[in-house]
Write an enzyme that holds these catalytic residues in place. Structure first.
Site, PDB file in Angstrom:
ATOM      1  CD  GLU A  19      25.938  32.500  -3.929  1.00 20.92           C
ATOM      2  OE1 GLU A  19      26.903  33.192  -3.745  1.00 20.92           O
ATOM      3  OE2 GLU A  19      26.163  30.988  -3.930  1.00 20.92           O
ATOM      4  CD  GLU A  70      25.780  32.274   1.296  1.00 20.86           C
ATOM      5  OE1 GLU A  70      25.467  31.709   0.349  1.00 20.86           O
ATOM      6  OE2 GLU A  70      25.103  33.498   1.860  1.00 20.86           O
TER       7      GLU A  70
END
Length: 798
Positions: free
Chosen positions: A592, A612
């Site tokens: 990210e 994730e």
């Protein structure tokens, strides 16, 4: 200064394992390449080369950064296509290790070489001078050895071997290309049998075999002793031999046996092929490629070969705990303990170290220009964390020399040859002024090539005393989590380097990056996020979140997640360009962070993805928002104003499957690396290139992007994806919790309960991302996955 010599196109002669993989690595580096082989007897003439190219897609580890790019290698044959050689600036011959075959091929190809072309042979040990016999003076001046280590994409070492006739500037030109374009680390070797790395590395393996037999140790115990416990490759000794191929290993040993008789080498007796190796090769047990070697996998069990019974028996033997503890001590104490211990494993280890030190002292002057080159060759070619001379120096130069001399006098060494006189005349092989050259009797500094200026922190040997990245340059701010600094010669660009374990993003790093943007906007032309080692970042620090979660549940996490998202937007909309310099893993929050910078500079071996779901969560720091924005941008670029879903589906699968790129090239295909981003082949050039990119953007009048307007697929898109997830769940392909995760990702990426084609901003999507992330934290199945990962380091499937 070396004149610029552009290598526009390469030809590789020989489509065997090495030739095809060298060609593949040229494609990774965006160098046009032609792969030659014999004409096929039946069917298309290029069938042999074509088959080798097709086979590249199946190999593991993958030679290509992207398997689909195999087609960029152009196939050719020696009958029809030799005139194409005139358009090649570098020709690398990589056929089988037979002097007569190579000479026959040279007669065919050399009349077709361009008058300026560099000509090189990829050989692991044949005499380069003998190979050049029959060449005219001009071609001899352009000919040398270039020994790539297998597999060429991953192994950093290339040995460059000149003859007396090789023109020095030709070597500089080739080293420059190998370094900056192919990303290799080059050692100049002398034209002696097996050159530097294989000569010392194979001797080391032979010494291990000899000492293991002497002390009655099994292969699995030896591998446990000689792998990561010594700072070497996990595959250690015998497993490495299996991977390389026992026939290849036997061939290299035979080269030493044939070319290094007792009158040339006092260790010649050791070059006879070990009996166990001969036994295995004779029965066709050639290692990994044949399914059996020193080890054999049966079901889930790894069996080891037992020479006594000539059969495979249960493996799994380990080092004694007392010896494992000795290996954790500082060098001087470690070797004293090993030498004085009566434990056979300790005696074995001392014996192996002594043998190698004895060998490199006797041979330094004839195999390498200096001790630095020898240490680098072993580090880069065999994966040792420090070279043998470095270990000797760390343990106490004079003390170790005395012990080796005592063992030689007592008949314990593999050879009775005394240590050369220079060993007693110096107190270290590596010093700030250079490394010891036994041939010249002086300390020699490094070669100064212009390409080396691209490495702000080149790799060093113990004793060189060059400032490391943790202290070099000028520190602007530093705490326990982050260092903000400027690199030598680049005072206009701020660099941020993390200090957390695995470079994770915790509260300290987030606060530090906010500070970095403040400072950069005020005083600098740009900001580079760069780590001294790997990974770039393993993501958000789950461990740091635990206390807040235990105290206040997901409600306590929501503000922390908002801080992470705010940081991402701060990086994206900073008034100066922020550049992410990525090497190794950039996972979860690391991915990210990279996605929200103005530009990415990425080492080829970078593994990027949103992972994730492995801990029962969805990306929460803006990763899904980024992918939704990319889908919208792609749709708009293709003139599609409404059907966002067509562009969203492929991007959706990446976080849903926790997909990670297997190279920077694949990361570009996945959308984590953009067309304008830069892929760097040599990891040590990453910081230099990143600083250059930040300066270039600033010089071009950088302004941050306008606030994003993101067209989303809305509720109809969510329904479509959920329908496919239901089928997968009901068909037993995914669990109920996998369904919940997939649905949450769809809800965020499609923009929630809005009409298809609605336009939203990043804050809208980030709120959805945050809400779904926090809701999942309260789910018992997610909590099981998080605890499982923290306790075992492995994903839990529930």
């Amino acid at each position: 200064m070396t004149s610029r010599f552009p290598i526009r196109q390469v030809a590789v002669l020989g489509a065997g394992v090495m030739g095809a993989q060298i060609a593949a690595h040229c494609v990774n580096a965006r160098v046009p390449v032609i792969l030659f082989d014999l004409p096929a007897k039946e069917g298309p003439k290029n069938a042999i080369a074509d088959k080798a190219v097709a086979n590249l897609k199946k190999l593991s580890p993958a030679p290509l950064g992207l398997a689909d790019e195999a087609g960029l290698i152009r196939a050719a044959n020696y009958e029809d296509d030799l005139p194409r050689l005139k358009d090649c600036d570098l020709v690398i011959e990589a056929i089988a290790e037979r002097m007569d075959w190579k000479h026959d091929l040279y007669k065919k190809v050399t009349p077709h070489l361009a008058p300026h072309a560099l000509f090189a042979t990829n050989t692991s040990g044949l005499s380069i001078t003998s190979l050049s016999e029959g060449f005219d003076a001009d071609l001899r001046a352009r000919f040398c050895g270039v020994h790539f280590f297998n597999p060429p994409r991953y192994m950093p070492l290339v040995e460059l071997i000149p003859t007396a006739a090789t023109r020095p500037e030709m070597l500089d030109q080739l080293e420059t290309f190998l370094t900056a374009t192919l990303g290799k680390s080059v050692v100049r070797a002398l034209d002696t049998p097996n050159f530097v790395a294989n000569r010392v590395g194979v001797f080391s393996i032979l010494a291990v075999m000899h000492e293991a037999q002497k002390f009655g140790l099994s292969f699995d115990v030896v591998d446990d002793l000689t792998g990561s416990k010594l700072g070497r490759a996990k595959s250690a000794t015998f497993r490495t031999a299996d991977v390389v191929g026992l026939d290849t290993m036997a061939h290299v040993i035979k080269t030493m046996f044939d070319t290094l008789p007792a009158d040339k080498d006092p260790f010649a007796a050791l070059y006879a092929t070990p009996a166990v190796l001969r036994t295995l090769v004779d029965k066709g047990a050639l290692g990994q490629k044949s399914g059996a070697g020193f080890y054999k996998k049966v079901g889930k069990d790894i069996l080891r070969f037992d020479p006594a019974t000539a059969d495979y028996v249960a493996g799994g033997g380990k080092a004694d705990e007392i010896v494992a503890r000795m290996l954790k001590k500082p060098a001087a104490e470690r070797f004293k303990l090993l030498r004085e211990s009566s434990n056979p494993q300790a005696q074995f280890l001392w014996g192996v170290f002594r043998d190698v030190w004895h060998y490199i002292a006797v041979h330094l002057g004839t195999v390498a220009d200096n001790a630095r080159d020898l240490d680098f060759a072993i580090r880069w070619g065999f994966g040792w964390s420090e070279g043998p001379f470095e270990t000797w120096q760390a343990a106490g130069w004079a003390q170790i020399a005395g012990w080796i001399a005592e063992d030689i006098a007592a008949g314990k060494a593999l050879s009775g040859a005394p240590l050369p006189a220079w060993v007693a005349q110096i107190d270290a092989v590596h010093k700030p002024e250079g490394s010891w050259s036994a041939a010249e009797g002086r300390y020699k500094p490094r070669r100064e090539l212009p390409v080396m200026r691209r490495q702000i922190f080149p790799q060093t040997v113990l004793g060189e005393a060059a400032p490391g990245p943790a202290t070099a340059g000028t520190t602007v701010f530093e705490d326990d989590s982050i260092r903000l600094w400027t690199a030598p010669g680049a005072a206009d660009v701020l660099v941020a380097s993390f200090k957390t374990k695995m470079n994770t993003l915790g509260p300290g790093v987030i606060a530090g990056l906010h500070r970095a943007v403040d400072l950069a906007e005020r005083d600098y032309t740009g900001l580079v996020v760069w780590q001294a080692g790997e990974p770039f970042s393993a993501g958000a620090d789950l461990q740091a979140m635990l206390p807040a979660f235990m105290a206040g549940g997901s409600k306590a996490i929501e503000p922390e997640e908002k801080k992470l998202q705010d940081l991402m937007l701060r990086l994206r909309y900073a008034l100066v360009p922020v550049v992410a310099a990525i090497r190794g893993m950039a996972l979860g929050g690391g991915c990210e962070l990279a996605a929200y910078t103005a530009r990415r500079v990425v080492a080829l071996e970078s593994y990027i993805g949103l992972v994730e779901v492995g801990v029962g969560l969805i990306p929460g720091g803006g990763g899904l928002t980024y992918l939704a924005r990319r889908a919208s941008e792609l749709a708009q670029a293709n003139g599609a104003s409404v059907d966002i879903l067509a562009f969203l589906k492929q991007l959706y699968m990446q976080p849903a499957m926790a997909a990670v790129s297997k190279s920077a090239i694949e990361a570009r295909q996945m959308g984590y690396v953009l067309p304008e981003d830069v892929i760097v082949m040599h990891k040590d050039e990453l910081l230099h290139v990143a600083i250059g990119q930040a300066r270039g953007l600033a010089d071009a009048g950088y302004r941050p992007p306008m606030p994003a307007r993101i067209a989303v697929a809305g509720r109809s898109g969510i329904s479509t994806i959920k329908g496919q997830l239901v089928n997968m769940r009901d068909g037993g392909q995914i669990t109920a919790h996998d369904y919940a995760l997939g649905a949450a990702i769809a809800e965020v990426m499609c923009g929630g309960e809005v009409d298809a084609g609605s336009v939203v901003d990043e804050h809208w999507l980030m709120r959805l991302e945050r809400e779904r992330f926090c809701a999942l934290l309260d789910n018992p199945k997610t909590q099981e996955r998080i605890m499982g990962m923290l306790q075992t380091g492995k994903p839990v499937r529930n």
